[in-house]
Design a protein around this motif. Structure first.
Motif, PDB file in Angstrom:
ATOM      1  N   VAL A   5      -4.782   3.799   4.202  1.00 16.95           N
ATOM      2  CA  VAL A   5      -4.345   4.021   5.329  1.00 16.95           C
ATOM      3  C   VAL A   5      -5.783   3.967   6.490  1.00 16.95           C
ATOM      4  CG1 VAL A   5      -3.858   6.287   6.909  1.00 16.95           C
ATOM      5  CG2 VAL A   5      -3.032   5.927   4.645  1.00 16.95           C
ATOM      6  N   GLU A   6      -5.549   2.955   7.181  1.00 18.21           N
ATOM      7  CA  GLU A   6      -6.560   2.634   8.354  1.00 18.21           C
ATOM      8  C   GLU A   6      -6.658   3.498   9.485  1.00 18.21           C
ATOM      9  OE1 GLU A   6      -4.622  -1.475   7.099  1.00 18.21           O
ATOM     10  OE2 GLU A   6      -3.818   0.609   7.658  1.00 18.21           O
ATOM     11  N   SER A   7      -7.656   3.570  10.286  1.00 18.81           N
ATOM     12  CA  SER A   7      -7.975   4.260  11.161  1.00 18.81           C
ATOM     13  C   SER A   7      -9.120   3.828  12.175  1.00 18.81           C
ATOM     14  CB  SER A   7      -8.210   5.962  10.940  1.00 18.81           C
ATOM     15  OG  SER A   7      -9.438   5.789  10.129  1.00 18.81           O
ATOM     16  N   GLY A   8      -9.237   4.147  13.199  1.00 21.29           N
ATOM     17  CA  GLY A   8     -10.185   3.670  14.125  1.00 21.29           C
ATOM     18  C   GLY A   8      -9.960   2.847  15.207  1.00 21.29           C
ATOM     19  N   CYS A  22     -10.727   2.489   6.189  1.00 27.82           N
ATOM     20  CA  CYS A  22      -9.645   2.653   5.508  1.00 27.82           C
ATOM     21  C   CYS A  22      -9.935   3.530   4.088  1.00 27.82           C
ATOM     22  CB  CYS A  22      -9.346   1.128   5.051  1.00 27.82           C
ATOM     23  SG  CYS A  22      -8.225   0.822   3.929  1.00 27.82           S
ATOM     24  N   ALA A  23      -8.943   4.620   4.127  1.00 24.12           N
ATOM     25  CA  ALA A  23      -8.974   5.500   3.005  1.00 24.12           C
ATOM     26  C   ALA A  23      -7.918   5.027   1.992  1.00 24.12           C
ATOM     27  CB  ALA A  23      -8.784   6.872   3.488  1.00 24.12           C
ATOM     28  N   ALA A  24      -8.261   5.029   0.585  1.00 20.43           N
ATOM     29  CA  ALA A  24      -7.412   4.652  -0.342  1.00 20.43           C
ATOM     30  C   ALA A  24      -7.182   5.976  -1.335  1.00 20.43           C
ATOM     31  CB  ALA A  24      -8.074   3.561  -1.236  1.00 20.43           C
ATOM     32  N   ARG A  27      -7.883   7.498  -7.975  1.00 20.70           N
ATOM     33  CA  ARG A  27      -9.211   8.063  -8.522  1.00 20.70           C
ATOM     34  C   ARG A  27     -10.127   7.080  -8.944  1.00 20.70           C
ATOM     35  NH1 ARG A  27      -6.977  12.542 -12.497  1.00 20.70           N
ATOM     36  NH2 ARG A  27      -5.657  10.681 -12.860  1.00 20.70           N
ATOM     37  N   THR A  28      -9.920   5.613  -8.780  1.00 15.33           N
ATOM     38  CA  THR A  28     -10.744   4.418  -9.294  1.00 15.33           C
ATOM     39  C   THR A  28     -10.964   3.634  -8.282  1.00 15.33           C
ATOM     40  OG1 THR A  28      -8.629   3.187  -9.938  1.00 15.33           O
ATOM     41  CG2 THR A  28      -9.405   4.904 -11.526  1.00 15.33           C
ATOM     42  N   PHE A  29     -11.257   4.102  -7.009  1.00 18.94           N
ATOM     43  CA  PHE A  29     -11.587   3.190  -5.939  1.00 18.94           C
ATOM     44  C   PHE A  29     -12.808   2.468  -6.096  1.00 18.94           C
ATOM     45  CE2 PHE A  29     -11.745   2.289  -1.611  1.00 18.94           C
ATOM     46  CZ  PHE A  29     -12.920   1.853  -1.048  1.00 18.94           C
ATOM     47  N   ASN A  74     -17.848   4.979  -2.028  1.00 18.78           N
ATOM     48  CA  ASN A  74     -16.955   5.432  -3.092  1.00 18.78           C
ATOM     49  C   ASN A  74     -16.652   6.785  -3.259  1.00 18.78           C
ATOM     50  OD1 ASN A  74     -16.532   2.461  -3.655  1.00 18.78           O
ATOM     51  ND2 ASN A  74     -18.303   2.537  -5.296  1.00 18.78           N
ATOM     52  N   ALA A  75     -17.486   7.578  -2.908  1.00 18.81           N
ATOM     53  CA  ALA A  75     -17.132   9.047  -2.951  1.00 18.81           C
ATOM     54  C   ALA A  75     -16.109   9.516  -2.336  1.00 18.81           C
ATOM     55  CB  ALA A  75     -18.769   9.793  -2.561  1.00 18.81           C
ATOM     56  N   LYS A  76     -15.965   8.847  -0.970  1.00 20.17           N
ATOM     57  CA  LYS A  76     -14.775   9.239  -0.118  1.00 20.17           C
ATOM     58  C   LYS A  76     -13.719   8.087  -0.116  1.00 20.17           C
ATOM     59  CE  LYS A  76     -18.080  11.009   3.406  1.00 20.17           C
ATOM     60  NZ  LYS A  76     -18.499  11.023   4.764  1.00 20.17           N
ATOM     61  N   ASN A  77     -13.740   7.360  -1.109  1.00 18.40           N
ATOM     62  CA  ASN A  77     -12.576   6.347  -1.549  1.00 18.40           C
ATOM     63  C   ASN A  77     -12.192   5.662  -0.029  1.00 18.40           C
ATOM     64  OD1 ASN A  77     -12.469   7.450  -3.846  1.00 18.40           O
ATOM     65  ND2 ASN A  77     -10.192   7.590  -3.793  1.00 18.40           N
ATOM     66  N   THR A  78     -13.503   5.321   0.686  1.00 20.31           N
ATOM     67  CA  THR A  78     -13.195   4.668   1.951  1.00 20.31           C
ATOM     68  C   THR A  78     -13.899   3.443   2.034  1.00 20.31           C
ATOM     69  OG1 THR A  78     -12.912   6.813   2.881  1.00 20.31           O
ATOM     70  CG2 THR A  78     -13.395   4.929   4.290  1.00 20.31           C
TER      71      THR A  78
END
Length: 122
Positions: A5-8, A22-24, A27-29, A74-78
């Motif tokens: 999911v993209e934003s901004g 971009c949020a993914a 759990r394996t980002f 990676n902690a935010k999957n983003t």
């Protein structure tokens, strides 16, 4: 199934800046390579930037080199795309992409987001 999911995106004047995110899901980002592409009206989709799993190896299209910066948390999957010194020719829909194992090149991806629109006015 991975979701992106993209934003901004938005409207900005030439010379301005935007940061896309971009949020993914999943759990394996940290095991995915990520990329950004864009598609301008009436044109084919083109590569913009990519970042490898290690968060260090990056590559950029010549048209954005020195103006755009790709990064990941990676902690935010983003994954992010910081866009500075924007030009009217940067106007496009920007897409986030994800590459899972078996990994491809910087330009090959398995999953795509829906896109976020960026418009740069002159």
């Amino acid at each position: 199934q991975v979701q992106l999911v993209e934003s901004g995106g938005g409207l900005v004047q030439a010379g301005g800046s935007l940061r896309l995110a971009c949020a993914a899901s999943g759990r394996t980002f940290s095991s995915y390579n990520m990329g950004w592409f864009r598609q301008a009206p009436g044109k084919e989709r083109e590569f913009v930037a990519a970042i490898r799993r290690n968060g260090v190896s990056t590559v950029y299209a010549d048209s954005v080199k020195g103006r755009f910066t790709i990064s990941r948390d990676n902690a935010k999957n983003t994954v992010y795309l910081q866009m500075n010194s924007l030009k009217p020719e940067d106007t496009a829909v920007y897409y986030c992409a994800l590459d899972r194992p078996p990994y491809g090149s910087y330009y090959e991806y398995d999953y795509w987001g829906q896109g976020t629109r960026v418009t740069v006015s002159s």
